[in-house]
Scaffold this active site. Structure first.
Site, PDB file in Angstrom:
ATOM      1  N   ASP A 131       0.806  -1.244  -0.139  1.00  0.00           N
ATOM      2  CA  ASP A 131       0.110  -0.239   0.076  1.00  0.00           C
ATOM      3  C   ASP A 131       0.937   1.272  -0.071  1.00  0.00           C
ATOM      4  OD1 ASP A 131      -2.826   1.151   0.529  1.00  0.00           O
ATOM      5  OD2 ASP A 131      -1.880   1.751   2.378  1.00  0.00           O
ATOM      6  N   GLU A 157       1.041  -0.336  -5.098  1.00  0.00           N
ATOM      7  CA  GLU A 157       0.110   0.484  -5.455  1.00  0.00           C
ATOM      8  C   GLU A 157       0.652   1.728  -5.716  1.00  0.00           C
ATOM      9  OE1 GLU A 157      -3.679   2.689  -3.522  1.00  0.00           O
ATOM     10  OE2 GLU A 157      -1.851   2.295  -2.092  1.00  0.00           O
TER      11      GLU A 157
END
Length: 610
Positions: free
Chosen positions: A337, A374
């Protein structure tokens, strides 16, 4: 300008490595060029290597040269210069140009770091666990069971399929009961759909439903199941020949993480300036003011300048990254993330160093593990081989597709591009990245962070069908966000995280269509690894081929209001009088002397195999 044709496949058809040398092949329109040279910069100075004609393929000449890999750097850059009696043409990873292109668009080969070969063969499926399937109702969150830290919000138990709230009220603390048992109960369904790999949104202990605010990196959230259950799920997946990638939220933690301890129940960083964990985060002196991710006070940012943080997250033998890659879990990869934001404070200082360290940590346990980052926007600098294997390909796939088919950008501002610009966007984004990393990009129509694509399209079924075909036929690894295959709708986060409507599985028109496309993808090495060759483009239409060896798949679409009849130059693929079959209808068509006449209905697609 009508340019002669040149093409360099970066597959085994055009590039073979032997030791520290590459055998390079170039395919050129027959008898159009007097000479072709390969330009490279082994010591940052130009060198030109002459290519020789070594054969022909249909109406194409085959030119070949041997290129030494750069010794002083991991990535070798090269480009082609082709000469006629009066002109010169340059071929880079985007296509043909009349002048020398900038280095960022040169062909690239990383001699040291390559993504796992298995990634390109996969069809991924992203699951938001709380909304996929409830397999064990006895462990679900109850209303009022706990309060979200730093917010006056208590947990809310909701019935499956009830409308989702919003982030202004109960959106992050609504629970529907999806869990690991539910995922395991649907593995037969997923395999029947054709899925080969799962990407799970965070499953570690947290007080939110999205779990991007980790409380304990070493325990599965008890409302999802147990560590043992996850080990059994991973083993079940592996026995089925499937794989699993987990979501790692390592840039920040929850304020309820014991290191931070916002409730001041122990000796966490928030409790005292003298806490041993104080330097795990960024505080303003001895105050209780700290840096939160994008200013959000429930997500305090970790300080990777701290040695203990490094040991806990990636350096120690039982660090978070290594722990789940080892038995009994043996996960196959991590999706990191906001990986571009982690580092030594605001501004992501030394980010590249830490991304490389994450990679080294992963590969030290499993050299074949998949490192996925990401990035909502361009990720070129992270995708040169030494950092990430692939990224969530918003910039190079989802953004241009949304712009073309829905006329909206990622911020939902209006945008109007035609197919020329669409193709240029795809080629520009991909050209900046080595070919093997292009194949490992994770392509999606939508995700837990975007509006559902069918909703963005206003329910336009023709355009959704085109989008799904592009997802399965374009370069990169396709990933379905749960529910896409039954047309699940949803606006912005958190409405894009609705419960899976299991009652629609038997009636959805999209499920058989998705199965058909996935089946083709899984059976086709050309779609998994084949080169990308544009055959036709105008304002409202695009047709391209994917080619590997003797296999060819032709994919295209027509967004116009009238049918398009066009002659496709399949001679660019080295073909002349070959027969093609439509995947969707079974009808056949015949090329003649290198040209293939086809008709694409209005707002429809074309999908042919040779």
């Amino acid at each position: 300008m009508n340019q002669p044709f040149l093409y360099h496949p970066q597959t085994n058809d055009g590039l073979v490595r032997e030791g520290d040398w590459l055998t390079i092949r170039l395919f050129a329109e027959q008898d159009k060029f007097d000479s072709i040279k390969l330009r490279h910069e082994p010591d940052n100075e130009e060198y030109l290597i002459a290519l020789s004609k070594v054969g022909s393929k249909g109406k194409l000449d085959i030119w070949q040269a041997t290129l030494p890999l750069s010794i002083d750097k991991d990535v070798t850059y090269y480009v082609f210069k082709a000469l006629t009696a009066t002109s010169q043409y340059w071929l880079d990873a985007r296509g043909i140009h009349s002048r020398m292109p900038g280095r960022e668009y040169h062909f690239k080969y990383n001699r040291t770091d390559q993504p796992p070969s298995w990634v390109a063969e996969q069809v991924f499926y992203q699951i938001f666990p709380d909304r996929f399937c409830n397999g064990d109702s006895s462990i679900g969150v109850e209303t009022g069971e706990y309060q979200y830290p730093n917010r006056n919000r208590q947990s809310v138990k909701k019935q499956w399929g009830e409308p989702v709230g919003n982030h202004g009220n109960s959106g992050a603390v609504e629970f529907y009961g999806g869990d690991l048992a539910g995922i395991e109960s649907k593995l037969d369904y997923l395999q029947d759909l054709g899925i080969t790999s799962l990407y799970l949104n965070p499953i570690f202990t947290s007080y939110s439903n999205h779990k991007y605010d980790t409380v304990d990196y070493y325990s599965i959230d008890p409302k999802f199941g147990t560590n043992q259950q996850f080990a059994e799920l991973a083993d079940n997946l592996h026995q089925r020949g499937m794989r699993v990638v987990l979501d790692a939220v390592l840039n920040h933690t929850s304020v309820a993480h014991p290191w931070f301890d916002v409730l001041e129940e122990s000796n966490g960083a928030y409790t005292s300036p003298d806490s041993p964990y104080r330097d795990y985060y960024f505080f303003n002196g001895d105050s209780k003011q700290y840096v939160g991710w994008k200013g959000i006070d429930t997500l305090p940012v970790l300080n990777f300048h701290n040695d203990d943080v490094r040991d806990h997250i990636y350096r120690g033998q039982d660090s978070v990254i290594k722990h789940w890659l080892k038995p009994p879990y043996n996960i196959d990869g991590w999706r990191f993330d906001v990986i571009h934001m982690l580092g030594e404070g605001e501004g992501a200082a030394n980010n590249a160093h830490y991304v490389r360290a994450f990679r080294e940590s992963m590969k030290s346990v499993n050299s074949d593990s998949y490192m996925l980052g990401e990035h909502f926007f361009e990720a070129t600098q992270w995708l040169q081989g030494d950092q990430e294997d692939g990224a969530m390909n918003y910039y190079g796939f989802a953004h241009p597709l949304r712009a073309l088919l829905a006329r909206k950008d990622i911020a939902f501002d209006p945008i109007d591009i035609d197919c020329h610009e669409f193709l240029s966007w795809l080629q520009e984004a991909s050209a900046k990245v080595p070919w093997s990393n292009q194949l490992s990009q994770l392509n999606q129509l939508d995700s837990h962070d975007t509006e559902r694509f069918v909703t963005t399209l206003g329910g336009n079924e023709s355009r959704l069908a085109i989008a799904l075909q592009l997802l399965m036929t374009y370069v990169g690894t396709p990933c379905l966000y749960y529910g896409v295959e039954v047309g699940l709708e949803g606006t912005h986060d958190p409405d894009n995280r609705r419960c899976f409507p299991w009652e629609q599985v038997t009636t959805s028109k999209w499920l058989p269509y998705c199965k058909q496309l996935i089946s083709l993808r899984k059976a086709s090495p050309a779609l998994q690894r084949g080169s990308f060759v544009p055959l036709y483009v105008d304002q409202s239409s695009l047709v391209f081929a994917r080619q590997l060896g003797q296999e060819v798949v032709i994919s295209g679409f027509n967004l116009g209001i009238e049918a398009l009849r066009v002659s496709l130059p399949v001679w660019k693929l080295g073909l002349e009088n070959d027969t093609f079959e439509c995947v969707l209808t079974g009808r056949t068509c015949q090329a003649e002397e290198g040209d293939l006449d086809v008709t694409i209905a209005a707002e429809h697609s074309l999908l042919l195999t040779r």
